[in-house]
Scaffold this active site. Sequence first.
Site, short mmCIF file in Angstrom:
data_model
loop_
_atom_site.label_atom_id
_atom_site.label_comp_id
_atom_site.label_asym_id
_atom_site.label_seq_id
_atom_site.Cartn_x
_atom_site.Cartn_y
_atom_site.Cartn_z
N HIS A 34 0.86 -1.19 0.00
CA HIS A 34 0.00 0.00 0.00
C HIS A 34 0.89 1.24 0.00
O HIS A 34 2.13 1.13 -0.14
CB HIS A 34 -0.95 -0.02 1.19
CG HIS A 34 -0.28 -0.31 2.50
ND1 HIS A 34 0.64 0.53 3.09
CD2 HIS A 34 -0.37 -1.38 3.34
CE1 HIS A 34 1.07 0.03 4.23
NE2 HIS A 34 0.48 -1.13 4.41
N HIS A 37 4.02 1.26 2.20
CA HIS A 37 5.17 0.58 1.61
C HIS A 37 5.79 1.44 0.51
O HIS A 37 7.02 1.52 0.38
CB HIS A 37 4.76 -0.76 1.01
CG HIS A 37 4.28 -1.77 2.00
ND1 HIS A 37 2.95 -2.10 2.13
CD2 HIS A 37 4.94 -2.50 2.94
CE1 HIS A 37 2.82 -3.01 3.08
NE2 HIS A 37 4.00 -3.27 3.59
N ASP A 150 5.02 -0.45 12.79
CA ASP A 150 5.51 -1.61 13.55
C ASP A 150 6.66 -1.14 14.45
O ASP A 150 7.81 -1.56 14.30
CB ASP A 150 5.95 -2.71 12.59
CG ASP A 150 4.80 -3.23 11.75
OD1 ASP A 150 3.78 -3.61 12.34
OD2 ASP A 150 4.92 -3.23 10.51
#
Length: 284
Positions: A34, A37, A150
Amino acid sequence: MEVFHKIVDIQNELAEVRKNGKKIGLVPTMGALHDGHASLIKTSVAENDVTVVSVFVNPTQFNDKNDLKNYPRNLEADGRLINNCGADYIFAPSVDEIYPEPDTRHFEYPPVSTVMEGAHRPGHFNGVCQIVSRLFYITTPDVAYFGEKDWQQIAVVKAMVKDLNINVKISECPIIRDKDGLALSSRNSLLSTDERAIAPTIYKTLVASIDFAKNHTVQETHDYVVENINSVNGLKVEYFSIVDGLTLQDVATWDTTPYVVGCITVYCGKKPIRLIDHIKYKEQ
């Protein structure tokens, strides 16, 4: 742009790149790419001579077989996005290529790997370290790019790099959000229309909690976030931890450390889909 499926092929290609003195950037992904990224890939392209994007759904970091089974996969669409971002190579190996034999290496870096995601997903970070270390050894990048969504994973990867003495710089890139604030994630594609409509409540509540925290304790702020999100039908907080941004240990008061981060995981919908996010209450 070239696509490689075999380790020996990409290693031979990158050996030539290295021979020519070129700088290599790596963007490790599990596919279902997406705009988040895309931002990592574009940053790598801008900062390096050559960019490699790995696309591999790593089975060793899933502790839920259904989650692994349902994880979205679309290499053709991923390839178009990667090509449009200007990357040079895709490395898309099979599971047998990466793990011809079971990876028995064990990685644990307390306290950063044992709290939050580490506590709620046993074995997850061990699997992350297995695949990321393998990718580093295979592609020998100068820089590897990870998204701050993350956030805990970055801390674990940094600990692993130091432990294994791998010569790679870890570049942290900002979270990319949709217009309504939802952090972009491959798992968002699994949300139904109704689920997608309520998911932005997570970030909105985190943002609201910054002002709330100015006049309330850590515990009161924790309870405010959990109660507000849980009050929405279809959302259920798995955990919300307010921690020291370096050690990832819970803080009892706001003045415990100059760097305080709130990390949250929420189940959304009936399936349910597991969504993660974080907010910084105090920055260094």
